[in-house]
Design a protein around this motif. Structure first.
Motif, short mmCIF file in Angstrom:
data_model
loop_
_atom_site.label_atom_id
_atom_site.label_comp_id
_atom_site.label_asym_id
_atom_site.label_seq_id
_atom_site.Cartn_x
_atom_site.Cartn_y
_atom_site.Cartn_z
N LEU A 6 -28.99 -0.66 -2.05
CA LEU A 6 -28.05 -1.13 -3.07
C LEU A 6 -28.74 -2.00 -4.11
O LEU A 6 -28.42 -1.92 -5.30
CB LEU A 6 -26.91 -1.91 -2.41
CG LEU A 6 -25.83 -2.45 -3.35
CD1 LEU A 6 -25.07 -1.32 -4.03
CD2 LEU A 6 -24.85 -3.36 -2.59
N LEU A 7 -29.69 -2.81 -3.68
CA LEU A 7 -30.33 -3.76 -4.60
C LEU A 7 -31.44 -3.14 -5.44
O LEU A 7 -32.08 -3.84 -6.23
CB LEU A 7 -30.88 -4.96 -3.84
CG LEU A 7 -29.84 -5.84 -3.13
CD1 LEU A 7 -30.45 -7.17 -2.73
CD2 LEU A 7 -28.61 -6.07 -3.98
N LYS A 8 -31.64 -1.83 -5.31
CA LYS A 8 -32.59 -1.17 -6.22
C LYS A 8 -32.10 -1.26 -7.66
O LYS A 8 -32.90 -1.25 -8.60
CB LYS A 8 -32.77 0.29 -5.80
CG LYS A 8 -33.56 0.47 -4.52
CD LYS A 8 -33.64 1.94 -4.14
CE LYS A 8 -34.42 2.12 -2.84
NZ LYS A 8 -34.44 3.55 -2.41
N ASP A 9 -30.78 -1.32 -7.82
CA ASP A 9 -30.19 -1.45 -9.15
C ASP A 9 -28.86 -2.18 -8.99
O ASP A 9 -27.83 -1.55 -8.75
CB ASP A 9 -29.98 -0.08 -9.78
CG ASP A 9 -29.36 -0.17 -11.18
OD1 ASP A 9 -29.50 -1.24 -11.81
OD2 ASP A 9 -28.75 0.82 -11.62
N PHE A 10 -28.88 -3.51 -9.09
CA PHE A 10 -27.67 -4.29 -8.83
C PHE A 10 -27.39 -5.23 -10.00
O PHE A 10 -28.31 -5.88 -10.50
CB PHE A 10 -27.82 -5.10 -7.54
CG PHE A 10 -26.53 -5.73 -7.10
CD1 PHE A 10 -25.64 -5.01 -6.31
CD2 PHE A 10 -26.19 -7.02 -7.49
CE1 PHE A 10 -24.43 -5.58 -5.91
CE2 PHE A 10 -24.99 -7.59 -7.11
CZ PHE A 10 -24.11 -6.86 -6.30
N PRO A 11 -26.11 -5.32 -10.42
CA PRO A 11 -24.99 -4.50 -9.93
C PRO A 11 -25.11 -3.07 -10.43
O PRO A 11 -25.63 -2.84 -11.53
CB PRO A 11 -23.78 -5.21 -10.51
CG PRO A 11 -24.28 -5.94 -11.71
CD PRO A 11 -25.69 -6.33 -11.41
N PRO A 12 -24.62 -2.10 -9.64
CA PRO A 12 -24.77 -0.69 -10.03
C PRO A 12 -24.12 -0.41 -11.38
O PRO A 12 -22.97 -0.77 -11.61
CB PRO A 12 -24.05 0.05 -8.90
CG PRO A 12 -24.03 -0.91 -7.75
CD PRO A 12 -23.92 -2.26 -8.36
N ALA A 13 -24.84 0.24 -12.25
CA ALA A 13 -24.33 0.54 -13.59
C ALA A 13 -23.16 1.52 -13.51
O ALA A 13 -23.22 2.51 -12.79
CB ALA A 13 -25.44 1.12 -14.45
N ALA A 72 -39.32 -5.11 0.58
CA ALA A 72 -38.96 -4.34 -0.62
C ALA A 72 -39.43 -5.02 -1.90
O ALA A 72 -39.27 -4.47 -2.99
CB ALA A 72 -37.46 -4.12 -0.66
N GLY A 73 -39.96 -6.24 -1.78
CA GLY A 73 -40.54 -6.90 -2.94
C GLY A 73 -39.64 -7.88 -3.65
O GLY A 73 -40.00 -8.37 -4.73
N HIS A 74 -38.48 -8.19 -3.08
CA HIS A 74 -37.58 -9.15 -3.73
C HIS A 74 -38.16 -10.57 -3.64
O HIS A 74 -38.86 -10.92 -2.69
CB HIS A 74 -36.20 -9.10 -3.09
CG HIS A 74 -35.48 -7.81 -3.37
ND1 HIS A 74 -34.91 -7.52 -4.59
CD2 HIS A 74 -35.26 -6.72 -2.58
CE1 HIS A 74 -34.36 -6.31 -4.54
NE2 HIS A 74 -34.56 -5.81 -3.34
N ASP A 75 -37.83 -11.35 -4.62
CA ASP A 75 -38.30 -12.74 -4.70
C ASP A 75 -37.29 -13.63 -3.98
O ASP A 75 -36.29 -14.05 -4.57
CB ASP A 75 -38.45 -13.15 -6.17
CG ASP A 75 -38.97 -14.57 -6.33
OD1 ASP A 75 -39.47 -15.13 -5.34
OD2 ASP A 75 -38.86 -15.11 -7.45
N ILE A 76 -37.54 -13.91 -2.73
CA ILE A 76 -36.61 -14.72 -1.92
C ILE A 76 -37.00 -16.18 -2.09
O ILE A 76 -37.99 -16.66 -1.53
CB ILE A 76 -36.64 -14.28 -0.45
CG1 ILE A 76 -36.31 -12.80 -0.35
CG2 ILE A 76 -35.65 -15.11 0.38
CD1 ILE A 76 -36.50 -12.19 1.02
N VAL A 77 -36.20 -16.89 -2.89
CA VAL A 77 -36.58 -18.25 -3.29
C VAL A 77 -36.12 -19.31 -2.29
O VAL A 77 -36.58 -20.45 -2.34
CB VAL A 77 -36.02 -18.58 -4.69
CG1 VAL A 77 -36.68 -17.69 -5.73
CG2 VAL A 77 -34.50 -18.45 -4.74
N ALA A 78 -35.20 -18.94 -1.38
CA ALA A 78 -34.75 -19.88 -0.35
C ALA A 78 -34.04 -19.12 0.76
O ALA A 78 -33.45 -18.06 0.53
CB ALA A 78 -33.80 -20.92 -0.94
#
Length: 324
Positions: A184-191, A22-28
């Motif tokens: 859920l992480l498309k917009d977190f925390p949900p507005a 999904a393109g998230h930056d997984i740093v660890a």
């Protein structure tokens, strides 16, 4: 988002893969230390570590994150320096202390394989099947210090089918959890909304599976015996005594009514009513079950026909409840 991911088994690996895609930056990536496994007692890495290495992600494997434990402080300092926005946790297997929960900007989010507050704890999938639940699901929970007590952002429901065993339900829930957390992480925390506080009603704990949990009590109904065997299929396997050995039973179907009814009048619980090409028909306290696969100590899981090649099984023989 800038994420730390914490998980160990296959259930967690699927979520890690989905978040990366999904393109998230997984740093660890946090996962449990390599374990000795198999008959050869070889050192094996977890599915999450294997996937993290394939994706080129940095891996941390502390024995514990508790204060004073070897490697704990160094790991926490390294994670803090990475400034993650969120930690996603799925079946990690280690307790996250308060200072770790507070480390990411938005805290820690857990992918839990049940509809909370039912089946908090270590073995929600097995416990749900064994209890005869008609449905389960995944909960995306904001973590706090209590055991799976945090407020829930999102839940996804799936039925538990009569044909489900642990493996089939595990796989469905793993995919459901992976897709849900990406959503859920498309917009977190949900507005504009907050997570839902868990009800105090309906709290049930899914305690870690012990050796005694897989012991078949043939005085139970056929439905209960069937649910138990399905909950432990393929691992670790539900056990029963047979001809002086503890054998594991798999591939079960419930024959509560129908052709087994008349035959049951002359058979005690655990007695083999019929042994033929379709498997073993075994009497229960009420009804009967059909067993399609068995495994002897130290052997492989075998379909019933193959099992008969090495072991004679006759109508009238008895399965015994294992004690201890």
């Amino acid at each position: 988002m800038r994420l730390v991911f914490a998980g160990t088994p296959e259930f967690a690996r699927r979520a890690l893969t989905a978040l990366h895609q999904a393109g998230h930056d997984i740093v660890a990536v946090l996962t449990q230390p390599d374990r000795v496994s198999g008959r050869g007692l070889t050192l094996s890495m977890s599915p999450v570590k294997s996937e993290a290495l394939r994706l080129g992600l940095p891996v941390f494997q502390p024995q514990s994150l508790r204060q004073g434990k070897p490697g704990a402080q160094e790991t926490k300092e390294a994670l803090s320096a990475l400034s993650p926005e969120l930690m996603v946790v799925a079946a990690y297997g280690l307790i996250l202390p308060k200072e770790v929960l507070a480390l990411p900007k938005f805290g820690c989010l857990n992918i839990h394989a049940s509809l909370l507050p039912r089946w908090r704890g270590a073995a929600p999938i097995q416990r749900a099947i064994a209890a005869g639940d008609s449905q389960t699901g995944v909960a995306l929970m904001q973590m706090e210090e209590g055991l799976d007590t945090g407020p829930v952002w999102q839940e996804e429901v799936t039925p538990i089918f009569p044909t489900d065993n642990f493996q089939s339900l595990h796989d469905r829930l793993a995919d459901l959890g992976a897709n849900s957390v990406v959503d859920l992480l498309k917009d977190f925390p949900p507005a504009g909304r907050q997570p839902t506080i868990q009800s105090l009603d309906g709290v049930v704990y899914a305690h870690k599976i012990g050796k005694e949990d897989g012991q078949i009590d043939w005085s139970m109904t056929s439905r209960q015996v069937c649910d138990l065997i399905r909950a432990f299929d393929p691992v670790p396997g539900a056990v029963t005594g047979f001809a002086g050995e503890c054998v594991k039973l798999f591939d079960v179907s419930d024959l509560a009514g129908g052709p087994a009814g008349q035959a049951l009048k002359n058979h005690s619980p655990g007695q083999i009513i019929q042994a033929d090409k379709d498997g073993l028909l075994v009497a229960c306290g009420q009804g009967a079950v059909r067993i399609g696969a068995l495994q002897r100590p130290g052997g492989k899981r075998l379909g019933f026909r193959e099992f008969l090649n090495g072991r004679r099984v006759l109508s009238g023989q008895q399965f015994e409840t294992v004690s201890g």
